[in-house]
Design an enzyme around this catalytic site. Sequence first.
Site, PDB file in Angstrom:
ATOM      1  CB  VAL A  43      -0.963   0.015   1.205  1.00  0.00           C
ATOM      2  CG1 VAL A  43      -1.779   1.298   1.200  1.00  0.00           C
ATOM      3  CG2 VAL A  43      -1.883  -1.205   1.185  1.00  0.00           C
TER       4      VAL A  43
ATOM      5  CG  HIS B 250       2.894  -3.018   9.422  1.00  0.00           C
ATOM      6  ND1 HIS B 250       1.907  -3.811   8.895  1.00  0.00           N
ATOM      7  CD2 HIS B 250       3.519  -2.466   8.344  1.00  0.00           C
ATOM      8  CE1 HIS B 250       1.936  -3.750   7.574  1.00  0.00           C
ATOM      9  NE2 HIS B 250       2.911  -2.941   7.208  1.00  0.00           N
TER      10      HIS B 250
ATOM     11  CG  HIS C 190       1.272   1.405   5.970  1.00  0.00           C
ATOM     12  ND1 HIS C 190       1.364   1.674   4.624  1.00  0.00           N
ATOM     13  CD2 HIS C 190       1.668   0.123   6.131  1.00  0.00           C
ATOM     14  CE1 HIS C 190       1.790   0.582   3.996  1.00  0.00           C
ATOM     15  NE2 HIS C 190       1.994  -0.369   4.880  1.00  0.00           N
TER      16      HIS C 190
HETATM   17  P1  5GP Z   1       2.567  -3.142   3.518  1.00  0.00           P
HETATM   18  O1  5GP Z   1       3.056  -4.464   2.999  1.00  0.00           O
HETATM   19  O2  5GP Z   1       2.217  -2.170   2.404  1.00  0.00           O
HETATM   20  O3  5GP Z   1       3.507  -2.562   4.534  1.00  0.00           O
HETATM   21  O4  5GP Z   1       1.264  -3.495   4.332  1.00  0.00           O
HETATM   22  C1  5GP Z   1      -0.030  -3.106   3.985  1.00  0.00           C
HETATM   23  C2  5GP Z   1      -0.949  -3.668   5.047  1.00  0.00           C
HETATM   24  O5  5GP Z   1      -2.243  -3.140   4.825  1.00  0.00           O
HETATM   25  C3  5GP Z   1      -1.072  -5.201   5.029  1.00  0.00           C
HETATM   26  O6  5GP Z   1      -0.703  -5.713   6.309  1.00  0.00           O
HETATM   27  C4  5GP Z   1      -2.552  -5.433   4.714  1.00  0.00           C
HETATM   28  O7  5GP Z   1      -3.092  -6.540   5.413  1.00  0.00           O
HETATM   29  C5  5GP Z   1      -3.203  -4.125   5.126  1.00  0.00           C
HETATM   30  N1  5GP Z   1      -4.398  -3.784   4.361  1.00  0.00           N
HETATM   31  C6  5GP Z   1      -4.517  -3.760   3.005  1.00  0.00           C
HETATM   32  N2  5GP Z   1      -5.756  -3.389   2.642  1.00  0.00           N
HETATM   33  C7  5GP Z   1      -6.434  -3.162   3.804  1.00  0.00           C
HETATM   34  C8  5GP Z   1      -7.777  -2.733   4.093  1.00  0.00           C
HETATM   35  O8  5GP Z   1      -8.602  -2.493   3.202  1.00  0.00           O
HETATM   36  N3  5GP Z   1      -8.111  -2.601   5.404  1.00  0.00           N
HETATM   37  C9  5GP Z   1      -7.229  -2.849   6.419  1.00  0.00           C
HETATM   38  N4  5GP Z   1      -7.669  -2.671   7.664  1.00  0.00           N
HETATM   39  N5  5GP Z   1      -5.957  -3.244   6.180  1.00  0.00           N
HETATM   40  C10 5GP Z   1      -5.565  -3.402   4.892  1.00  0.00           C
END
Ligand code: 5GP
Length: 115
Positions: free
Chosen positions: A95, A101, A99
């Site tokens: 995404v 985590h 963000h």
């Molecule tokens: P990244 O790999 O980009 O650091 O993590 C993106 C995070 O966003 C993932 O852990 C995924 O599960 C979470 N995520 C993606 N789409 C959604 C959504 O529509 N709602 C929520 N609550 N989390 C999402």
Amino acid sequence: MDCIFCKIIEGSVPSKKIYENDKVLAFHDIQPAAPVHALIIPKKHIETMNDVAEEDLSLIGDIHQAAQIVAKELGVAESGYRLINNCGKHSGQIVFHIHYHLLGGAPLGPLNPQA
Ligand code: 5GP
Ligand code: ZN
């Protein structure tokens, strides 16, 4: 803009909110990787950590302040937690709206299992 997190901020995509103020939003990750897995995001759309400009630096402090609040709220402030930002291809960022985590609720293991 076609950004899932901007849609969560504006409310057109639902989320399980934990904390919100005028600058940041925290909500539960839809696919938790630990018993506690929150996401903390700025309300401003910034694609990656590489795109954080000088004028955005206070937002990073706001996110860390929100992380403290979320950790307390979810009961992991004392037991401990990990705060992770993925940036770019090798990190697995999927995404492209920055963000952090916040993971906890159980021992997370070392970053390097060989260490
Ligand atoms: P990244 O790999 O980009 O650091 O993590 C993106 C995070 O966003 C993932 O852990 C995924 O599960 C979470 N995520 C993606 N789409 C959604 C959504 O529509 N709602 C929520 N609550 N989390 C999402
Ligand atoms: Zn966005």
